[in-house]
Design an enzyme around this catalytic site. Structure first.
Site, PDB file in Angstrom:
ATOM      1  N   HIS A 262       0.994  -1.280   0.004  1.00 44.81           N
ATOM      2  CA  HIS A 262       0.104  -0.072   0.117  1.00 44.81           C
ATOM      3  C   HIS A 262       0.754   1.204  -0.045  1.00 44.81           C
ATOM      4  O   HIS A 262       1.982   1.170   0.529  1.00 44.81           O
ATOM      5  CB  HIS A 262      -0.840  -0.063   1.168  1.00 44.81           C
ATOM      6  CG  HIS A 262      -0.298  -0.114   2.550  1.00 44.81           C
ATOM      7  ND1 HIS A 262       0.134  -1.462   2.954  1.00 44.81           N
ATOM      8  CD2 HIS A 262      -0.138   0.609   3.513  1.00 44.81           C
ATOM      9  CE1 HIS A 262       0.460  -1.115   4.147  1.00 44.81           C
ATOM     10  NE2 HIS A 262       0.689  -0.103   4.524  1.00 44.81           N
TER      11      HIS A 262
ATOM     12  N   HIS B 232       0.719   5.275   0.747  1.00 44.71           N
ATOM     13  CA  HIS B 232       0.152   6.369   1.538  1.00 44.71           C
ATOM     14  C   HIS B 232       0.055   7.682   0.849  1.00 44.71           C
ATOM     15  O   HIS B 232       1.228   8.049   0.218  1.00 44.71           O
ATOM     16  CB  HIS B 232       0.824   6.772   2.939  1.00 44.71           C
ATOM     17  CG  HIS B 232       0.722   5.672   3.891  1.00 44.71           C
ATOM     18  ND1 HIS B 232      -0.323   5.411   4.834  1.00 44.71           N
ATOM     19  CD2 HIS B 232       1.575   4.335   3.977  1.00 44.71           C
ATOM     20  CE1 HIS B 232      -0.098   4.385   5.591  1.00 44.71           C
ATOM     21  NE2 HIS B 232       0.958   3.838   5.173  1.00 44.71           N
TER      22      HIS B 232
END
Length: 337
Positions: free
Chosen positions: A309, A311
């Site tokens: 992931h 950010h």
């Protein structure tokens, strides 16, 4: 066929009820024949189909905006419009007489003819051909159906970019036309692969469906994580523990642990969502003046959810006394420099 039918009613019935619309080919061919006295060569019909293929236009637009533009500009032959413009202007065009323009055009055409004669037209566009005729139509159909009419590397559908049947082991390296040696690639991926690579991409469609039962990000809805945006290969999630208003996460749909496990298609998909979300945030919140972007890869880097992931953290003037250093603050004593 009912002999009492007129040609008009027969064709009208075919178009309304029997014409296959699995692709654009049949209506384009029929419309061309109707416009051109009822006959045409295969080359004529291929050109008519090409007029509807925006993917080919995008490909050659990319070529034009690359090295040709750079070289012509460098030598002062052309100038272009404002940054981001695709307009080309021949410098000094108005200073040329009509006869001078014709002579210069003829020079270009002579150069072109000599180049084609020397290299051969087939060789010039060999990178766009890829020996399609070596594979029979029935085998080609099986390959495309097996790939669900998507490129088995980047995932793009045939409706957006022309697909080609590629030899996994190239023919000039001993590869055969056996079904097990064939895969569907869009023309861009096939051009990049060329005949030096025997990478097998046929398992990618299944790989894109990979999910882990106990992964938070593989099942966002079940874990009360809001999906803000989505495309074919990626999601953009609302961070449930935001460090600033608007904090979100871009993730691949496929379960992989870190950023470094992502393939180019997934990186493109994630970047598209990040750009889209950034634009929305900037429009909705004028107080945003910057962004931090980052990813944690591995437990020692602070990763706690082992699904890749990235950010996206909006920043605002004054949200920190000393923002200097940004992501360097993973080592606080080294943030100031």
């Amino acid at each position: 066929m009912d002999r009492s039918e007129t040609t008009y009613t027969r064709l009208q019935k075919f178009i309304d009820k029997d014409m296959s619309m699995s692709h654009i080919y049949q209506p384009v061919i029929l419309a061309y024949l109707l416009e051109h006295q009822g006959e045409a060569s295969a080359e004529d019909l291929a050109e008519a189909i090409l007029l509807h293929d925006d993917s080919q236009l995008r490909y050659y637009r990319g070529i034009v905006m690359g090295k040709p533009k750079s070289v012509l500009s460098k030598h002062g032959v052309i100038e272009t419009g404002p940054r981001g413009s695709s307009r080309f202007f021949l410098k000094g065009y108005d200073e040329l007489s009509p006869s001078e323009r014709k002579r210069l055009q003829l020079q270009c055409e002579i150069q072109l003819a000599e180049y084609i004669e020397k290299r051969g037209k087939e060789a010039i566009f060999a990178h766009r051909n890829h020996s399609r005729e070596e594979v029979s139509g029935s085998i080609r159909h099986q390959v495309l159906v097996g790939a669900e009419y998507r490129c088995q590397l980047c995932g793009i559908p045939a409706s957006e970019k022309a697909l080609e049947v590629d030899h996994i082991i190239p023919v000039n390296h001993g590869g055969t036309n056996d079904l097990n040696n064939l895969q569907a690639l869009c023309y861009s991926c096939n051009a990049m692969k060329r005949d030096r690579d025997d990478t097998d991409y046929r398992n990618w469609p299944a790989q894109y469906e990979k999910r882990e039962a106990d992964c938070l990000f593989c099942h966002p809805a079940e874990n009360q994580i809001e999906v803000l945006l989505e495309n074919e290969l990626a999601l953009l999630l609302k961070d449930n523990f935001p460090v600033s208003p608007g904090h979100c996460l871009a993730i691949p749909k496929r379960h992989v642990e870190t950023y470094f496990d992502l393939n180019p298609a997934e990186l493109n998909a994630i970047n598209a969502l990040l750009h889209e979300r950034r634009a929305v945030l900037m429009e909705e919140d004028p107080s945003i003046t910057g962004f931090n972007m980052g990813t944690n890869a591995g437990a020692s880097a602070g990763q706690s959810v082992f699904h890749a992931h990235i950010h996206l953290i909006p920043r605002r003037d004054g949200d920190q006394d000393n923002p200097r250093g940004g992501v360097r603050k993973v080592f606080p004593d080294k943030a100031d420099y």
